[in-house]
Design a protein around this motif. Structure first.
Motif, short mmCIF file in Angstrom:
data_model
loop_
_atom_site.label_atom_id
_atom_site.label_comp_id
_atom_site.label_asym_id
_atom_site.label_seq_id
_atom_site.Cartn_x
_atom_site.Cartn_y
_atom_site.Cartn_z
N LEU A 1 37.02 161.37 99.57
CA LEU A 1 38.30 160.71 99.80
C LEU A 1 38.34 160.42 101.29
N LYS A 2 38.96 159.35 101.67
CA LYS A 2 39.04 159.03 103.09
C LYS A 2 39.52 160.24 103.87
N GLY A 3 38.74 160.64 104.85
CA GLY A 3 39.12 161.79 105.66
C GLY A 3 38.51 163.09 105.20
N GLY A 4 37.76 163.10 104.09
CA GLY A 4 37.17 164.37 103.68
C GLY A 4 36.60 164.34 102.28
N LEU A 5 36.28 165.53 101.80
CA LEU A 5 35.63 165.70 100.50
C LEU A 5 36.44 166.67 99.66
N ILE A 6 36.80 166.25 98.46
CA ILE A 6 37.41 167.17 97.50
C ILE A 6 36.28 167.90 96.80
N GLU A 7 36.31 169.23 96.81
CA GLU A 7 35.26 170.03 96.19
C GLU A 7 35.89 171.06 95.26
N CYS A 8 35.37 171.14 94.05
CA CYS A 8 35.84 172.12 93.08
C CYS A 8 34.66 172.85 92.46
N ALA A 9 34.89 174.10 92.10
CA ALA A 9 33.88 174.92 91.43
C ALA A 9 34.56 175.66 90.29
N TYR B 1 40.24 170.78 99.77
CA TYR B 1 40.22 169.46 100.41
C TYR B 1 40.86 169.61 101.78
N GLY B 2 40.10 169.36 102.83
CA GLY B 2 40.64 169.52 104.18
C GLY B 2 41.12 170.92 104.46
#
Length: 341
Positions: A64-72, A112-113
């Motif tokens: 996403l603009k400005g960063g990375l959404i990460e889920c586990a 995220y962020g």
């Protein structure tokens, strides 16, 4: 809420969310063998310390603009649903936002962020109470108990500053150190709402309060804080509790802050609202926490200041609704998305 002892043209209040976004890339996924207590996904999700004890953990990410959404998650498909729906809720928002989720029941985490700093506004208040209990224990004077209730339940700033001065920055810092909240920075000038917080550190606080670990606060002290957060008055229970499971116990603290009242005429912040929300969801089989921090919720020229606050709140609740529904679709209303999308 009272607004005393705040820097010139700074107001404090409860928290709600808004975020930054656009240009969403396709999600990437990977399944890796589980190594107990040694999970190392990329930067965002790796330090969300929910216990992950399945044979394999699925990691997904979406830029996403400005960063990375990460889920586990150990739940097949859940990580992908969460990354997709968090991105959907944020992609058209003009503001900046950070999100951290942990769920001990489903062994799931998202970030995220997570390490971006924000003005805390009133979400610093459970920290102050934690420091008070660490220093003096749960058997407080009636005066201190009354001040603590005012601080958390009605978010009273006068009561907060009385406790802030009583506990002192040294003891507050001691609590932060013991809680592992290494990226939380107290304001040097002593303005509690300008404490710099991160979504990751606030999630650590929620995990501390809902765990069975007595190394920082004992069970009675943790229960005391959670009880006050559960009693937060009705008109301050917006934000991350939006669409939470109806049969869950919801402990919440929100915060909002506008740096000035001069709107677009002020070149420093142009009426920028900071809207933050954090909740611990417990009871029955629920054991998860959600933090959403936002800023850059602007007030268009000629509009009332509340427009920026409302914008932040709408964003936070859009994220919260998507997350609650993905985690527990049978116990939450259908996710309707963000009203301003």
């Amino acid at each position: 809420m009272t607004l005393s002892k705040i820097a010139p043209k700074v107001t404090l209040g409860l928290f709600v969310v808004a975020v930054s976004a656009s240009a969403v890339a396709p999600a990437s996924t990977a399944t890796v063998p589980h190594e107990p207590r040694n999970i190392k996904p990329s930067h965002g999700a790796r330090s969300i310390k929910s216990s992950l004890d399945a044979r394999s953990i699925k990691f997904t990410s979406k830029r996403l603009k400005g960063g990375l959404i990460e889920c586990a998650s150990e739940n097949p498909g859940l990580a992908a649903f969460l990354t997709r729906d968090i991105a959907k809720s944020l992609k058209n928002r003009a503001s900046k936002a950070s999100v951290v989720l942990y769920d001990r029941t489903t062994h799931t985490s998202c970030a995220y962020g997570a390490d971006k700093h924000y003005d805390s506004a009133s979400i610093v208040k459970p920290i102050i109470l934690g420091a008070l209990l660490l220093d003096r224990g749960v058997h407080l004077s009636e005066e201190k108990k009354d001040l603590a209730r005012q601080m958390i339940v009605s978010s009273d700033n006068d009561a907060t500053y009385t406790l802030w001065d009583s506990v002192g920055p040294k003891n507050i810092q001691n609590f932060l150190d013991k809680a592992g909240m290494k990226n939380t920075v107290l304001d040097e000038a002593g303005f509690m709402g300008l404490t710099q917080v991160t979504a990751r550190d606030q999630a650590k606080l929620l995990e501390l309060l809902t765990a069975k670990d007595n190394s920082v606060l004992n069970a009675e002290e943790r229960t005391y804080i959670l009880g006050l957060m559960r009693d937060v008055q009705k008109d301050q229970r917006w934000g991350t509790p939006a669409a939470a499971p109806s049969d869950a116990a919801v402990q919440v603290k929100n915060g909002w802050l506008q740096r000035s009242e001069t709107g677009l005429k002020n070149s420093w912040d142009r009426g920028d609202w900071k809207v933050n929300s954090m909740s611990a969801i417990t009871g029955r089989a629920y054991d998860y926490g959600l933090v959403v921090l936002t800023e850059n919720n602007r007030v268009p020229e000629g509009e009332s200041p509340e427009v920026g606050w409302d914008y932040g709140m709408d964003t936070v609740e859009g994220v919260a609704k998507a997350i609650h529904h993905d985690l527990y679709p049978d116990h939450t209303p259908p996710a309707t998305g963000n009203p301003s999308l």
